[in-house]
Write a protein that holds these residues in place. Structure first.
Motif, PDB file in Angstrom:
ATOM      1  N   VAL A 238      55.260  65.007  56.753  1.00 29.31           N
ATOM      2  CA  VAL A 238      55.957  65.764  57.798  1.00 29.31           C
ATOM      3  C   VAL A 238      55.996  67.262  57.449  1.00 29.31           C
ATOM      4  O   VAL A 238      55.797  68.123  58.311  1.00 29.31           O
ATOM      5  CB  VAL A 238      57.357  65.132  58.074  1.00 29.31           C
ATOM      6  N   THR A 239      56.181  67.589  56.165  1.00 31.04           N
ATOM      7  CA  THR A 239      56.180  68.998  55.749  1.00 31.04           C
ATOM      8  C   THR A 239      54.769  69.576  55.872  1.00 31.04           C
ATOM      9  O   THR A 239      54.594  70.725  56.290  1.00 31.04           O
ATOM     10  CB  THR A 239      56.671  69.144  54.288  1.00 31.04           C
ATOM     11  N   GLY A 240      53.782  68.768  55.524  1.00 32.53           N
ATOM     12  CA  GLY A 240      52.382  69.211  55.636  1.00 32.53           C
ATOM     13  C   GLY A 240      52.047  69.635  57.062  1.00 32.53           C
ATOM     14  O   GLY A 240      51.355  70.621  57.290  1.00 32.53           O
ATOM     15  N   GLU A 257      48.005  67.694  50.183  1.00 29.21           N
ATOM     16  CA  GLU A 257      48.059  66.382  49.525  1.00 29.21           C
ATOM     17  C   GLU A 257      49.374  65.745  49.932  1.00 29.21           C
ATOM     18  O   GLU A 257      50.441  66.202  49.505  1.00 29.21           O
ATOM     19  CB  GLU A 257      48.017  66.555  48.000  1.00 29.21           C
ATOM     20  N   LEU A 258      49.318  64.705  50.763  1.00 33.42           N
ATOM     21  CA  LEU A 258      50.552  64.224  51.397  1.00 33.42           C
ATOM     22  C   LEU A 258      50.892  62.786  50.987  1.00 33.42           C
ATOM     23  O   LEU A 258      50.428  62.311  49.963  1.00 33.42           O
ATOM     24  CB  LEU A 258      50.400  64.394  52.913  1.00 33.42           C
ATOM     25  N   GLY A 259      51.675  62.131  51.797  1.00 37.29           N
ATOM     26  CA  GLY A 259      52.224  60.833  51.414  1.00 37.29           C
ATOM     27  C   GLY A 259      51.237  59.674  51.486  1.00 37.29           C
ATOM     28  O   GLY A 259      50.078  59.845  51.858  1.00 37.29           O
ATOM     29  N   GLU A 389      56.583  52.597  56.239  1.00 34.02           N
ATOM     30  CA  GLU A 389      57.058  53.927  55.834  1.00 34.02           C
ATOM     31  C   GLU A 389      57.001  54.100  54.323  1.00 34.02           C
ATOM     32  O   GLU A 389      57.194  53.154  53.569  1.00 34.02           O
ATOM     33  CB  GLU A 389      58.481  54.138  56.357  1.00 34.02           C
ATOM     34  N   GLU A 390      56.760  55.338  53.912  1.00 33.76           N
ATOM     35  CA  GLU A 390      56.714  55.637  52.478  1.00 33.76           C
ATOM     36  C   GLU A 390      58.149  55.637  51.959  1.00 33.76           C
ATOM     37  O   GLU A 390      58.941  56.504  52.342  1.00 33.76           O
ATOM     38  CB  GLU A 390      56.070  57.007  52.254  1.00 33.76           C
ATOM     39  N   ILE A 391      58.489  54.680  51.106  1.00 38.28           N
ATOM     40  CA  ILE A 391      59.881  54.554  50.644  1.00 38.28           C
ATOM     41  C   ILE A 391      60.140  55.497  49.478  1.00 38.28           C
ATOM     42  O   ILE A 391      61.198  56.061  49.334  1.00 38.28           O
ATOM     43  CB  ILE A 391      60.186  53.082  50.281  1.00 38.28           C
TER      44      ILE A 391
HETATM   45  P1  NAD Z   1      58.608  67.856  50.450  1.00 38.79           P
HETATM   46  O1  NAD Z   1      57.561  67.929  51.497  1.00 38.79           O
HETATM   47  O2  NAD Z   1      60.007  67.672  50.880  1.00 38.79           O
HETATM   48  O3  NAD Z   1      58.598  69.165  49.545  1.00 38.79           O
HETATM   49  C1  NAD Z   1      57.459  69.607  48.843  1.00 38.79           C
HETATM   50  C2  NAD Z   1      57.571  71.097  48.609  1.00 38.79           C
HETATM   51  O4  NAD Z   1      57.513  71.768  49.862  1.00 38.79           O
HETATM   52  C3  NAD Z   1      58.871  71.529  47.964  1.00 38.79           C
HETATM   53  O5  NAD Z   1      58.613  72.596  47.073  1.00 38.79           O
HETATM   54  C4  NAD Z   1      59.685  71.993  49.158  1.00 38.79           C
HETATM   55  O6  NAD Z   1      60.698  72.926  48.812  1.00 38.79           O
HETATM   56  C5  NAD Z   1      58.603  72.636  49.998  1.00 38.79           C
HETATM   57  N1  NAD Z   1      58.915  72.735  51.436  1.00 38.79           N
HETATM   58  C6  NAD Z   1      59.773  71.987  52.166  1.00 38.79           C
HETATM   59  N2  NAD Z   1      59.767  72.392  53.463  1.00 38.79           N
HETATM   60  C7  NAD Z   1      58.883  73.415  53.547  1.00 38.79           C
HETATM   61  C8  NAD Z   1      58.431  74.242  54.607  1.00 38.79           C
HETATM   62  N3  NAD Z   1      58.894  74.092  55.857  1.00 38.79           N
HETATM   63  N4  NAD Z   1      57.517  75.199  54.349  1.00 38.79           N
HETATM   64  C9  NAD Z   1      57.016  75.341  53.107  1.00 38.79           C
HETATM   65  N5  NAD Z   1      57.415  74.601  52.053  1.00 38.79           N
HETATM   66  C10 NAD Z   1      58.333  73.635  52.267  1.00 38.79           C
HETATM   67  O7  NAD Z   1      58.128  66.686  49.466  1.00 38.79           O
HETATM   68  P2  NAD Z   1      58.908  66.109  48.197  1.00 38.79           P
HETATM   69  O8  NAD Z   1      60.030  65.251  48.698  1.00 38.79           O
HETATM   70  O9  NAD Z   1      59.182  67.206  47.229  1.00 38.79           O
HETATM   71  O10 NAD Z   1      57.777  65.199  47.515  1.00 38.79           O
HETATM   72  C11 NAD Z   1      57.535  63.864  47.831  1.00 38.79           C
HETATM   73  C12 NAD Z   1      56.336  63.732  48.755  1.00 38.79           C
HETATM   74  O11 NAD Z   1      55.179  64.287  48.144  1.00 38.79           O
HETATM   75  C13 NAD Z   1      55.975  62.285  49.062  1.00 38.79           C
HETATM   76  O12 NAD Z   1      55.675  62.153  50.429  1.00 38.79           O
HETATM   77  C14 NAD Z   1      54.717  62.046  48.227  1.00 38.79           C
HETATM   78  O13 NAD Z   1      53.861  61.039  48.685  1.00 38.79           O
HETATM   79  C15 NAD Z   1      54.077  63.390  48.292  1.00 38.79           C
HETATM   80  N6  NAD Z   1      53.116  63.541  47.194  1.00 38.79           N
HETATM   81  C16 NAD Z   1      51.775  63.522  47.467  1.00 38.79           C
HETATM   82  C17 NAD Z   1      50.834  63.610  46.417  1.00 38.79           C
HETATM   83  C18 NAD Z   1      49.360  63.581  46.689  1.00 38.79           C
HETATM   84  O14 NAD Z   1      48.588  63.910  45.785  1.00 38.79           O
HETATM   85  N7  NAD Z   1      48.912  63.215  47.868  1.00 38.79           N
HETATM   86  C19 NAD Z   1      51.306  63.707  45.100  1.00 38.79           C
HETATM   87  C20 NAD Z   1      52.682  63.703  44.869  1.00 38.79           C
HETATM   88  C21 NAD Z   1      53.579  63.638  45.921  1.00 38.79           C
END
Ligand code: NAD
Length: 486
Positions: A238-240, A257-259, A389-391
């Motif tokens: 969702v942030t991506g 790199e997302l969920g 959903e990703e838990i």
């Molecule tokens: P998150 O998206 O909440 O936050 C990630 C980073 O983005 C944090 O530094 C946060 O402060 C920042 N952020 C939040 N909102 C933002 C915005 N609007 N604009 C810019 N930056 C913003 O994710 P999280 O909870 O920290 O991490 C868990 C997630 O990461 C899980 O979904 C997991 O699957 C994913 N993940 C993916 C990989 C991969 O390689 N695909 C690896 C590790 C984690």
């Protein structure tokens, strides 16, 4: 100064090679999830500090030595950073464990050594990734140059902060970019420690900057800043999506790199003992807070009971929940109270949806800390929330299946596509499944194998771009074509 005194010192922002306090004088606490106590205070950067960091990175890129230096020299500097990480490995491992709740035995043996591998691997690439001479006739000479993208914002999550940051920082530096790193607010300490290390290793000023603070202010500022050329992001899907939308205004290069909600398939002819070991690891490692967690295990019906007996034994025997500082601990606490509430919410939802809880679902008897026991649901339907959903916690959904086509269809029936795994002794079947699974990684008779040289990343809504290996290098460079008319 003792380690206890040092870790409690309030932190500063690292901008242009200097440690500065935020003008607003606003700080936030970073909490040890095992004790629920604040470790220290971390500055909340405002727009001013974020802009200062971008300006420093821009100056370092345009006028500093970094982008212009001989790539082999740049490589040497990165090798030097790796050396200093090794010298300070114990402190870095401790900082990472206190901030994340990861067992110290893991941060010592896995996270810090992997960070060193990343630095050395990409240091070696600094002078090995280059353009080509094009086959023109003799009236012209045409060649391509690989130039750094410029100023790169690196935005990282909390689940494995050191490794997830270094997998971006190391290649971005090697290709000659300058960086602004915004770590997750729950786990900012290893990024600040890494800044100390870069300073000690003699990285030129402004090449690596760290700004701490909330994603929706600091992160947004970086993503929309006209002077940032690229955003490399790891975090929630969702942030991506928000980042992609906001970055569009300035057409920034982005890597996402997302969920994930990765399927892990156990065919009846697979090595069930090994499959059970890895299925347990697939949802218990890092308390299930892993993007590639094998959170949906599909088991062929004829071996369902036998496999489950082995799986539950492995979870009980191999994954001891406890204090991250205790060498016997395999699983620490979840990252925060919010995360714990979210994960227990999914457990309650799973019970209501009619899935059969066969292990865990409750909390161990610690007085403090966001601990949760590993939890397994059987008889899960692929349409349940538990399976969709990703838990991001230690919760596993077991989904029985009968046929090859059925399981491939169900495995692919998700909007994620990060990873997948399967167990069979029939290599034809394995290859057929590997070809049909829509995921960036397929692990055959293993799960969670990662290496600095092996590309990793998502299909579908698990993102785009890749981490690791050679494939990441084009993502931190621009190709320039130069024509010489003779
Ligand atoms: P998150 O998206 O909440 O936050 C990630 C980073 O983005 C944090 O530094 C946060 O402060 C920042 N952020 C939040 N909102 C933002 C915005 N609007 N604009 C810019 N930056 C913003 O994710 P999280 O909870 O920290 O991490 C868990 C997630 O990461 C899980 O979904 C997991 O699957 C994913 N993940 C993916 C990989 C991969 O390689 N695909 C690896 C590790 C984690």
């Amino acid at each position: 100064m003792t380690f206890a005194e040092k870790i409690a010192e309030p932190r500063k922002l690292f901008i242009d090679g200097k440690w500065i306090e935020p003008e607003s004088a606003r700080y936030f606490a970073t909490v040890n999830p095992a004790t629920e106590e604040a470790i220290t205070q971390v500055p909340q950067a405002g727009e001013r500090e974020t802009d200062l960091a971008v300006a420093a990175a821009r100056r370092a890129f345009e006028q500093g030595p970094w982008a212009a230096m001989k790539p082999a020299e740049r490589g040497k500097k990165i090798f030097r950073i790796a050396e200093v990480v090794e010298q300070q490995a114990e402190e870095l491992a401790l900082v990472e464990s206190l901030d994340t709740g990861k067992p110290l035995s893991f941060t010592r043996t896995r996270d810090v050594p992997f960070a060193v591998d990343l630095l050395r691997y990409y240091a070696g690439w600094a002078n090995k990734f280059y353009g080509a001479t094009l086959p023109t006739d003799e009236s012209a000479l045409a060649c391509t140059l690989r130039e750094p993208v410029g100023v790169v914002a690196i935005i990282t999550p909390w689940n494995s902060p050191l490794i997830l940051s270094l997998m971006k920082i190391a290649p971005a530096l090697a290709m000659g970019n300058t960086l602004i790193h915004k770590p997750a607010s729950w786990t900012p300490l290893s990024a600040l420690k890494f800044a100390e290390i870069c300073q000690a290793a003699g990285l030129p000023e402004g090449v690596y900057n760290v700004v701490t603070g909330p994603g929706d202010s600091v992160g947004t500022r970086l993503v929309t800043h006209p002077d940032v050329n690229k955003v490399s992001f790891t975090g929630e899907t969702v942030t991506g999506k928000i980042i992609m939308e906001k970055a569009a205004a300035t057409l920034k290069r982005i890597s996402l790199e997302l969920g994930g909600k990765s399927p892990h398939i156990v065919f009846a002819d697979g090595d069930l003992e090994a499959a059970a070991t890895f299925a347990a690891k697939g949802f218990c490692l890092n308390q299930g807070q892993i993007c590639w967690a094998g959170s949906r295990v599909f088991v062929e019906e004829k071996v369902h009971d036998e496999f489950l007996e082995k799986l539950l034994r492995h979870v009980r025997e191999d994954w001891t929940v406890g204090d991250p500082m205790d060498p016997k601990t395999q699983m620490g606490p979840l990252i925060s109270k919010t995360q714990l509430q979210q994960v227990t919410g999914y457990i309650e939802e799973g019970k209501k949806e009619g899935a059969k809880l066969i292990l865990g679902g409750d909390r161990p008897p610690m007085k403090k800390g966001y601990y949760l026991n590993p939890t397994v649901f059987d008889e899960v339907d692929n349409r349940m929330k538990l399976a969709r959903e990703e838990i991001f916690g230690p919760v596993l959904a077991i989904i029985p299946f009968k046929e090859f086509d059925e399981v491939i269809e169900k495995a692919n029936d998700t909007f994620y596509g990060l990873a997948s795994g399967l167990w069979t002794k029939d290599m034809k079947k394995a290859y057929r499944a590997a070809r049909r699974l829509k995921a960036g990684s397929v692990w055959v008779n293993c799960y969670g194998a990662l290496d600095v040289m092996a590309p990793f990343g998502g299909f579908k809504q698990s993102g785009f771009g890749r981490e690791f290996g050679q494939e990441v290098l084009p993502l931190y460079t621009e190709t320039k074509t130069v024509w010489f008319q003779m």
